[in-house]
Enzyme design. Sequence first.
Site, short mmCIF file in Angstrom:
data_model
loop_
_atom_site.label_atom_id
_atom_site.label_comp_id
_atom_site.label_asym_id
_atom_site.label_seq_id
_atom_site.Cartn_x
_atom_site.Cartn_y
_atom_site.Cartn_z
N CYS A 126 -40.44 44.92 -55.14
CA CYS A 126 -41.66 44.17 -55.47
C CYS A 126 -41.47 42.75 -54.95
O CYS A 126 -40.65 42.52 -54.05
CB CYS A 126 -41.97 44.22 -56.96
N ALA A 127 -42.23 41.81 -55.44
CA ALA A 127 -42.18 40.47 -54.86
C ALA A 127 -40.82 39.80 -55.06
O ALA A 127 -40.24 39.27 -54.11
CB ALA A 127 -43.28 39.60 -55.45
#
Length: 364
Positions: free
Chosen positions: A97-98
């Site tokens: 994810c980020a």
Amino acid sequence: MQDRQKAQDYRAILLADTPLIDVRAPIEFEQGAMPGAINLPLMMDDERAAVGTCYKRQGADAALALGHRLVCGDIRQQRLEAWKAAYQRFPNGYLCCARGGQRSHIVQRWLQETGIDCPLIEGGYKALRQTAIQATWQLAQKPILLIGGCTGSGKTQLVRQQPNGVDLEGLARHRGSSFGRTLNPQLSQASFENKLAVELLKINARQTLKRWVLEDEGRTIGANHLPECLRERMAQAPIAVVEDPFALRLERLREEYFIRMHHDFTHAYGDEAGWQAYSEYLHHGLFAIRRRLGLQRFAELTDTLDRALAEQLSSGSTDGHMAWLVPLLNEYYDPMYRYQLEKKAANIVFRGPWQDVANWLKAQ
């Protein structure tokens, strides 16, 4: 599996083309992603926006609760099935994810509930992105040799033949000129930079690298611009210039822009739609430089292009295109490149026909 629970050897991950199940929203993925990543979002763009607004107004707990309400029931199950299928297809993959935060941990936990233990990237995309930026800066410090020459000199082919060659135009999905676009859309700037970094890492890992061989490019290749650290090094690099006969250059351009592009468009879209797309592609390339040509000359060359397309459609012959390509080279592309090359004359270390440059490169 314990040693794969959190990955921090980011360079090794990039070098191995490690599959990444990227659970960020589509808009984040489009702005920048790693090669080998597939986008299977935990939240879609509108869901992410709603959760973000909730976080700002009501805090983390309320935002998390909203996220679970938005991704539940059939939606949750559909996304879970997609993640399961991706992991079964890429069992050596990682969740990403980020920043390696809640989204990848939530997906990891949901997969664990089904018996799948999928590791995640600690630090997420941001950590991989920083690794890519640092790698490009570091590897750009190695010596560079540029291959120069007028349009149609076969520079890209020459670069591709070098074990230490980096095909910048291939990575950018664009051949640099106003006619340079391909059927594959260009990547975002960040994705292009990430892809370049991985290519540099791979080539550097395969051999004892003395220097890079790159095509002499401007600051931009289509919509993508070269990282400044690389561009600064290229501006100081020695140049080997390909000087082939004009007729040979024309034949290369005929093959690349009229025969191959026509084939690619019709293969992708069918005869009728492909022909229309091919025609629009050539017209767009000419239109993009209309101001530099002057509107009267642009109109004249457009008429000639229309006649050439009509001839190609009726007979299959591409000869008619020479009537606008020759003046375009003589009046625009060649003078422009020669002017740019004159400013770097002190950097030129070799000149000659394509084969002579190829032989010279082997001897270095």
